[in-house]
Design an enzyme around this catalytic site. Structure first.
Site, short mmCIF file in Angstrom:
data_model
loop_
_atom_site.label_atom_id
_atom_site.label_comp_id
_atom_site.label_asym_id
_atom_site.label_seq_id
_atom_site.Cartn_x
_atom_site.Cartn_y
_atom_site.Cartn_z
N VAL A 101 0.86 -1.19 0.00
CA VAL A 101 0.00 0.00 0.00
C VAL A 101 0.89 1.23 0.00
O VAL A 101 1.74 1.38 0.88
CB VAL A 101 -0.93 0.02 1.23
CG1 VAL A 101 -1.81 1.26 1.22
CG2 VAL A 101 -1.79 -1.24 1.27
N CYS A 102 0.74 2.09 -0.99
CA CYS A 102 1.52 3.33 -1.10
C CYS A 102 3.01 3.00 -1.12
O CYS A 102 3.48 2.30 -2.00
CB CYS A 102 1.16 4.27 0.05
SG CYS A 102 1.72 5.98 -0.17
N ALA A 103 3.78 3.50 -0.14
CA ALA A 103 5.22 3.25 -0.11
C ALA A 103 5.56 1.79 0.11
O ALA A 103 6.72 1.39 -0.05
CB ALA A 103 5.88 4.10 0.98
#
Length: 297
Positions: A101-103
């Protein structure tokens, strides 16, 4: 019963954890059994928002049906231990699914799981992801991407979307729909949906008059809105409305309204609506106009 393991990196974002965790926790409450686990290389785990989280230092035994999720964090990751990256590679090689998720996509990249695969991340970090992992195929401005059991998402709220997607692939769309309703999720978004809606994409200006006009269009975009009506609402001439609107957003009021209609139609089509139904509910006169606009895109 499958296990969902969250790998927590220091300075993790709470919503990146809480959103997907809520999806699978709610699913368990509804009878779709999952066991949630949280692991890290240190505990407690610092969060960006200041609330420390407890995590186990020892990983549970993983089966191919289990899911590993790496939520995003802020700043350089301190996850440098080779054994952690090895666990990600090992689980995927054994047939398991790994999601970032994201980074969290960066952790998957360090583990070598992005090489040759389609992936995405938060729109502010897409260039950096492409630079760090040149063998990855970064897909820009989408909510999430799945490629051979490697799943990446834009981050923050999109963690809920990708978790619902993963739930749907495991238990079917009915299960995902039940969880979305229980969580009061307004609409399930598809992976190819843009990260920023048309409404927000054109709200980065500071012209209050144009914001008032946009508020009117946002709430009534399916209706016919003559320029004279917008001018009356803004308290200025039609010519001034067009000039101010174009200067602030780069669009005419009509083009902005059309963008909102098209976005709504695309969402309806993604949910299984016919072109005729989507065109009608989005405010287009007929399906031919919608088809022409989609072809132009």
């Amino acid at each position: 019963m499958s296990r969902v393991v969250f790998l927590l990196i220091p300075r993790v974002h709470l919503l990146d954890v809480a959103g997907p965790a809520q999806v699978f926790s709610t699913a368990a409450d509804l009878g779709y059994e999952h066991v949630l686990s949280y692991v890290s290389e240190e505990t407690p785990v610092a969060t960006v928002q200041g609330l420390p989280l407890h995590a186990e230092l020892a990983w549970p035994h993983l089966e191919p049906d289990d899911l590993v999720i790496v939520p995003g964090w802020r700043g350089p990751a301190r996850m440098a231990r080779a054994d952690t990256l090895y666990r990600l590679r090992e689980h995927h090689a054994a047939g398991g699914t790994v999601a970032g998720v994201c980074a969290g996509a960066d952790a998957l990249g360090r583990a070598g799981l992005l090489d040759g695969r389609r992936c995405t991340t938060h729109h502010a970090s897409q260039d950096e992801l492409a630079r760090l992992y040149p063998r990855a195929r970064v897909v820009r401005d989408v909510l999430y991407v799945e490629d051979e059991r490697v799943v990446t998402s834009a981050g923050v709220a999109s963690g809920i979307d990708v978790a619902l997607h993963l739930l749907s692939t495991r238990h079917g769309p009915y299960a995902a729909g039940r969880v979305a309703r229980a969580m009061v999720v307004y609409a399930r978004r598809q992976g190819a949906s843009p990260q920023i809606s048309a409404m927000l994409r054109h709200r980065g200006h500071d012209d209050e008059t144009v914001h008032r006009i946009q508020n009117l269009i946002d709430t009534r975009f399916t209706e016919r809105l003559p320029l004279s009506m917008l001018a009356d609402a803004a308290g200025c001439s039609e010519r001034t409305v067009t000039r101010l609107f174009r200067h602030a957003t780069g669009l005419t009021p009509l083009a902005y309204q059309t963008a909102l209609r098209l976005e709504r139609a695309e969402h309806l089509l993604g949910q299984g609506a016919t072109t005729e139904t989507a065109a009608r509910e989005a405010g287009f006169g007929d399906a031919r106009m919608l088809r022409r606009l989609r072809a132009r895109m």
